[in-house]
Motif scaffolding. Structure first.
Motif, PDB file in Angstrom:
ATOM      1  N   ARG A   1       0.667  -1.258  -0.085  1.00 22.51           N
ATOM      2  CA  ARG A   1       0.015   0.037  -0.084  1.00 22.51           C
ATOM      3  C   ARG A   1       1.003   1.286  -0.006  1.00 22.51           C
ATOM      4  NH1 ARG A   1      -3.852   1.586   4.774  1.00 22.51           N
ATOM      5  NH2 ARG A   1      -5.265  -0.216   4.082  1.00 22.51           N
TER       6      ARG A   1
ATOM      7  N   ARG B   1     -12.900  10.847  14.760  1.00 24.06           N
ATOM      8  CA  ARG B   1     -13.514   9.789  14.838  1.00 24.06           C
ATOM      9  C   ARG B   1     -12.474   8.554  14.167  1.00 24.06           C
ATOM     10  NH1 ARG B   1     -18.552   7.538  11.202  1.00 24.06           N
ATOM     11  NH2 ARG B   1     -17.080   7.085   9.492  1.00 24.06           N
TER      12      ARG B   1
ATOM     13  N   SER C   1     -11.329   4.227  14.103  1.00 24.34           N
ATOM     14  CA  SER C   1     -11.850   3.268  12.833  1.00 24.34           C
ATOM     15  C   SER C   1     -13.079   2.396  13.333  1.00 24.34           C
ATOM     16  CB  SER C   1     -10.716   2.311  12.706  1.00 24.34           C
ATOM     17  OG  SER C   1     -10.442   1.505  14.117  1.00 24.34           O
TER      18      SER C   1
ATOM     19  N   ASP D   1     -20.863   1.396  11.921  1.00 19.66           N
ATOM     20  CA  ASP D   1     -19.952   0.616  12.963  1.00 19.66           C
ATOM     21  C   ASP D   1     -20.608   0.372  14.186  1.00 19.66           C
ATOM     22  OD1 ASP D   1     -17.171   0.851  11.874  1.00 19.66           O
ATOM     23  OD2 ASP D   1     -17.352   2.835  11.829  1.00 19.66           O
TER      24      ASP D   1
ATOM     25  N   MET E   1     -11.886  15.438   5.508  1.00 23.85           N
ATOM     26  CA  MET E   1     -12.123  13.923   5.405  1.00 23.85           C
ATOM     27  C   MET E   1     -11.570  13.191   4.397  1.00 23.85           C
ATOM     28  SD  MET E   1     -15.881  14.306   7.107  1.00 23.85           S
ATOM     29  CE  MET E   1     -16.055  14.740   8.934  1.00 23.85           C
TER      30      MET E   1
ATOM     31  N   LEU F   1     -22.769  12.660   6.973  1.00 22.68           N
ATOM     32  CA  LEU F   1     -21.140  12.234   7.020  1.00 22.68           C
ATOM     33  C   LEU F   1     -20.903  11.165   7.944  1.00 22.68           C
ATOM     34  CD1 LEU F   1     -19.718  15.912   7.207  1.00 22.68           C
ATOM     35  CD2 LEU F   1     -19.562  14.177   5.185  1.00 22.68           C
ATOM     36  N   ASN F   2     -21.857  10.910   8.989  1.00 18.09           N
ATOM     37  CA  ASN F   2     -21.704  10.055  10.025  1.00 18.09           C
ATOM     38  C   ASN F   2     -21.709   8.472   9.371  1.00 18.09           C
ATOM     39  OD1 ASN F   2     -21.350  10.527  13.022  1.00 18.09           O
ATOM     40  ND2 ASN F   2     -22.685  12.028  12.200  1.00 18.09           N
TER      41      ASN F   2
ATOM     42  N   ARG G   1     -20.378   7.497   6.555  1.00 17.26           N
ATOM     43  CA  ARG G   1     -19.309   7.308   5.542  1.00 17.26           C
ATOM     44  C   ARG G   1     -18.593   6.239   6.086  1.00 17.26           C
ATOM     45  NH1 ARG G   1     -16.993  11.225   8.898  1.00 17.26           N
ATOM     46  NH2 ARG G   1     -14.804  10.807   9.417  1.00 17.26           N
ATOM     47  N   ARG G   2     -17.671   5.630   5.344  1.00 14.94           N
ATOM     48  CA  ARG G   2     -16.916   4.571   5.487  1.00 14.94           C
ATOM     49  C   ARG G   2     -15.724   4.981   6.536  1.00 14.94           C
ATOM     50  NH1 ARG G   2     -13.711   0.174   1.873  1.00 14.94           N
ATOM     51  NH2 ARG G   2     -13.241  -1.136   3.613  1.00 14.94           N
ATOM     52  N   SER G   3     -15.532   4.605   7.854  1.00 15.67           N
ATOM     53  CA  SER G   3     -14.278   4.767   8.508  1.00 15.67           C
ATOM     54  C   SER G   3     -13.141   4.295   8.097  1.00 15.67           C
ATOM     55  CB  SER G   3     -14.707   4.459   9.887  1.00 15.67           C
ATOM     56  OG  SER G   3     -14.982   3.300  10.377  1.00 15.67           O
ATOM     57  N   ALA G   4     -11.894   4.911   8.034  1.00 15.29           N
ATOM     58  CA  ALA G   4     -10.812   4.622   7.439  1.00 15.29           C
ATOM     59  C   ALA G   4     -10.186   3.884   8.649  1.00 15.29           C
ATOM     60  CB  ALA G   4      -9.979   5.719   7.082  1.00 15.29           C
ATOM     61  N   THR G   5     -10.089   2.445   8.330  1.00 15.10           N
ATOM     62  CA  THR G   5      -9.133   1.653   9.429  1.00 15.10           C
ATOM     63  C   THR G   5      -7.915   1.727   8.852  1.00 15.10           C
ATOM     64  OG1 THR G   5     -11.062   0.399   9.850  1.00 15.10           O
ATOM     65  CG2 THR G   5      -9.238  -0.503  10.430  1.00 15.10           C
TER      66      THR G   5
ATOM     67  N   ASP H   1      -6.015   3.742   7.850  1.00 15.29           N
ATOM     68  CA  ASP H   1      -6.025   4.375   6.382  1.00 15.29           C
ATOM     69  C   ASP H   1      -5.285   5.794   6.511  1.00 15.29           C
ATOM     70  OD1 ASP H   1      -6.480   3.820   3.801  1.00 15.29           O
ATOM     71  OD2 ASP H   1      -8.108   4.857   3.785  1.00 15.29           O
TER      72      ASP H   1
END
Lengths: 375, 490
Positions: free
Chosen positions: A190, A364, A366, B376, B445, B480-481, B483-487, B489
């Protein structure tokens, strides 16, 4: 061949150190420290029995030595490097980083793409699995150091490492990435793009020759190079098992300063770095203060950075946002907990949390939980 | 496709043969028909009997031909007045004692009969209600061969269900779903997200550790969708009927299908040499729940892409191609990492960053592009269990969802999830502060172009739920809540 090692006690030639480097990569053990006054130049002519008299060799190492002796061709090794746009710097060369040379167990040779930046350097290291706050801290520190022209050294791994490089690149400062595999092997995948950018603003460095794979034992070894290329080591966020703590230990053994960023009490991501603080590492409680301490003067002028990513709004928060903010902890807090504590229903709460996030008051993570952050 | 049954009883050695590309089940009709006729008290002609199923080039499958063949044979031997069979659609499987068994696809048969301009349909009694639910032709339900014979001997028999009458008028009196939102303690965030999901017809991904209640929540989504309309109910019944899963009556509850992740591509999308609808079609007008989403094979997820986009699946075979509807709400659930506990607040995750990266990369792809809402679902702590908003029953949520859906139908004739391209720009136009908010979110974001469109669609739904024609800043902020949270990322 140039031989300039007398003063530091490394008397071998370039070819000798290349041979030793390839041998160490195959055996997975450091021979340099155990060789005493045996010059690496003699290695290619010695039989494995003769070498065994100087250094205790395992059966596997004996075989690897035999194979390498038959195959080794310094010209070809260097030729292949040149073809991929890389170069080698060995203990025999004047260009070998001085701080690394003074480490107890320096790599016999480094393979480099780009140019290792000169001047002050600080290692920013930490866990791959990091919290959003940890990632932000790494980026922020990388940026602040980059603005002073301090080279940010890290390991080009996921998480804290990548964020540290990103921060340095964003400020236009120099940076160096140290790999646990050959410099033509991109791991993790990545980071491919980051890899190229780090090479463009500094160097990608490894003690392993082209094509060597990222074997698990190579990462702890790589950490001594990270610390050896830096004056100061910062552990941004690390769990108790993190390799970043190995980097810190190498730094302590070499008499370097170690700093750490305090994290909240419970999360496992922060236990390693917090413990380091308990053991007496320097506390980074303020980015500016830290940067002043490690780099009082700008090492070189750096173009002023573009405006920061977010422009924070001044002035007071609207009352309902302030009320919600009170209920967000410094540790990750679930949306349902915030709702329960503040008594604000979900429909009103969700927009407020987004606003607080956009204004930079909360982050916020993960798992979809929120935590407060410094502005 | 209508099949005509012709029978000739001629001279020659006594025998019975069926021609016209019959499959094994149809061939075996010979024995069933012969014995059933004898056991019903009629005489099977001791002459050469040839049955032709026309058109001859179409392969005939299944046991539904038993009854028409038997009646045609009896007509040829004079038991039933010749000519009385003309203009009737007949289906049914015979048992050896002359009784009739139900068949698959009764509702489709009645539609076919109507399409061919025939006036009545004769079906086994257990299929009668289902066949009549479309209400287009006279439906006669018969229990055995003798009753069928009497029907045609009688000049003007009384239909069980005359055209225009429906055994059950409207499914509007929906059966309440057994799973109610009120049963789920806490999880106010996930519930709100599912309400938005239902209101806009969006697809959703639930991510959370084992035991967080993802399945429990997903199961409750059908219950907050608006009730099936009669037309929808008939469509769903047809699909169920052609899969042989109908119990004879109209389906009145929105389907919930949760196939196991080892399912084959044919099982998921439909297929087989005798085409059968797959899970995606059985979830038509309902919910397709893919639990343990990353465990599904890439191939089977790939075949879902077309159906989700087009709303139907076409299965092409040599003989014919069949199109099944597949308009469904996709609910995917997954653990955030291989061990399941990444991001959990109480149990440490044992996976390495690389493992998590590989796991998460498994789910990216074309199917995920069709998901608008990412939720989540955390494991509940005691505090959360206590502090959740008072649990609202599904019925209350369903009311709001239905209103929001009506607003969408009135505005654009489709749910918000279907908006893209120009209609998206038109119906989700932002003004002033909501526009400013979104562009700031994009910078801050790091939303992609696709992410931007998702936020617009979801914000549109949030506004519809609030009964607002204009999308306000707070609607964008709520979207916006999801959206896909970036694990991990960067």
């Amino acid at each position: 061949m140039i031989s300039s090692g007398e003063s530091t006690g490394f008397a071998g030639s370039r070819e000798g150190y290349l041979f030793l480097s390839l041998l160490q990569a195959r055996t997975g053990t450091s021979l340099l420290r155990r060789m005493g006054d045996l010059s690496p130049d003699r290695l290619p002519e010695m039989s494995d029995r003769e070498l065994g008299e100087h250094v205790k060799l395992s059966e596997k190492a004996r075989r690897a030595f035999g194979e390498l002796r038959r195959e080794f061709d310094a010209e070809a090794v260097l030729g292949r490097l040149a073809q991929t746009g890389a170069s080698a710097v060995t203990l025999a060369d004047g260009g070998y980083p001085e701080r690394l040379r003074e480490m107890p167990d320096p790599p016999p040779a480094l393979f480099v793409r780009g140019t290792i930046p000169e001047g002050p350097a600080v290692a920013l290291v930490g866990s791959r699995k990091a919290s959003v706050t940890g990632i932000e801290n790494a980026r922020e520190l990388g940026r602040a150091l980059g603005e002073r022209g301090v080279c940010v050294v890290s390991g080009l791994a996921l998480g804290i490492d990548a964020a540290a490089h990103e921060g340095a690149l964003a400020s236009g400062g120099p940076t160096a990435g140290v790999l646990g595999c050959g410099i033509d092997v991109i791991y993790p995948r990545r980071n491919r793009e980051l890899f190229e950018r780090v090479r463009g603003s500094g160097a990608v460095v490894s003690e392993y020759y082209l094509g060597e794979q990222p074997l698990p034992w190579r990462f702890p070894a790589r950490n001594r190079v990270i610390s050896g290329l830096s004056e100061t080591v910062v552990v941004v966020e690390a769990s108790e098992k993190s390799g970043a703590l190995i980097t810190a230990r190498h730094a302590l053994e070499a008499g370097q300063d170690v700093w750490s960023v305090p994290g909240p009490l419970r999360p496992p991501e922060c236990r390693g770095s917090n413990r380091l603080l308990g053991d007496g590492a320097g506390v980074i409680w303020d980015v500016a203060e830290f940067v002043d301490a490690v780099a009082p003067e700008p090492a070189r002028p750096v173009a002023p950075r573009a405006l920061p990513m977010e422009e924070l709004e001044e002035g007071e928060l609207p009352q309902h946002e302030a009320r919600v903010l009170l209920e967000v902890g410094f540790e990750a807090t679930g949306v349902d907990v915030i709702s329960g504590r503040s008594g604000v229903g979900m429909r009103e709460l969700l927009p407020v949390l987004s606003m607080l996030e956009l204004k930079g008051y909360v982050a916020r993570d993960s798992g979809g939980s929120y935590s407060r952050r410094g502005r | 496709m209508p099949v005509e049954v012709e029978v000739d009883v001629g001279s020659g050695l006594p025998g019975f043969s069926i021609v016209g590309l019959p499959d094994t089940a149809v061939q075996e009709a010979r024995e069933r028909v012969k014995v059933a006729i004898t056991n019903s008290g009629y005489k099977f002609p001791t002459r050469k009997v040839i049955v032709n199923l026309a058109p001859a080039n179409l392969r005939k499958e299944g046991p539904a031909f038993d009854l028409p063949i038997a009646l045609a044979v009896l007509a040829a031997s004079g038991v039933v007045p010749p000519g009385s069979l003309a203009g009737s659609g007949i289906v049914g499987e015979l048992s050896l004692d002359g009784g009739l068994r139900g068949v698959r696809g009764a509702l489709s048969f009645s539609e076919g009969v109507d399409r061919e301009g025939l006036r009545r349909l004769v079906v086994p009694r257990e299929n009668a209600a289902e066949a009549a639910s479309a209400g287009k032709v006279d439906v006669h339900g018969v229990g055995n061969l003798g009753e069928a014979v009497d029907l045609f001997r009688d000049g003007e028999p009384e239909p069980t269900y005359p055209a225009g009458s429906r055994p059950e008028e409207s499914p509007a009196a929906v059966e309440p779903s057994p799973d109610d939102f009120a049963d789920v303690a806490g999880q106010g965030y996930a519930k709100r997200a599912l309400e938005v999901t239902a209101a806009g017809g969006h697809n959703v991904l639930l991510s959370g550790p084992p035991g967080s209640g993802k399945t429990m929540l997903g199961r409750r989504l059908p219950g907050i969708l608006p009730p099936l309309t009669l037309a929808e109910s008939i469509e769903v019944t047809k699909v169920y009927s052609s899969a042989g899963e109908s119990n004879g009556a109209l389906v009145k509850r929105r389907p919930f299908r949760a196939p196991h992740h080892t399912i084959s591509t044919a099982g998921l999308a439909g297929g087989g040499s005798n085409p059968r609808p797959g899970e995606v079609s059985l979830a038509h007008h309902g919910v397709l729940f893919l639990d343990e989403f990353p465990e599904f094979s890439r191939g089977s997820l790939e075949v879902l892409r077309g159906p989700l986009e087009d709303g139907h699946v076409t299965i092409s075979r040599v003989a014919a191609s069949v199109t099944y509807p597949a308009r469904t709400t996709l609910v995917c659930s997954m653990n955030p990492c291989p061990c399941g506990y990444a991001g959990d607040r109480r149990k440490a995750c044992r996976c390495s960053a690389g493992q998590i990266e590989r796991y998460q990369s498994r789910i990216s792809g074309p199917l995920l592009d069709r998901v608008d809402i990412f939720v989540d679902v955390p494991r509940l702590t005691r505090e959360e269990l206590r502090s959740g908003e008072a649990a609202e029953p599904s019925e209350a949520v369903r009311g709001r969802v239905a209103e929001a859906r009506e607003a969408q139908t009135a505005r654009q004739g489709a749910p918000n999830a279907a908006l893209s391209g120009r209609p998206l720009r038109e119906f989700c136009a932002l003004r002033g502060d909501s526009e400013a908010l979104l562009s700031r979110a994009i910078d801050r974001m790091g939303l992609s172009g696709r992410g931007h469109d998702r936020i617009l669609r979801v914000a549109r739904t949030v506004a519809d739920l609030a009964g607002k024609e204009e999308i306000a800043a707070e609607h964008v902020a709520e979207a916006l809540n999801y959206r896909r949270s970036a694990t991990f990322d960067l």
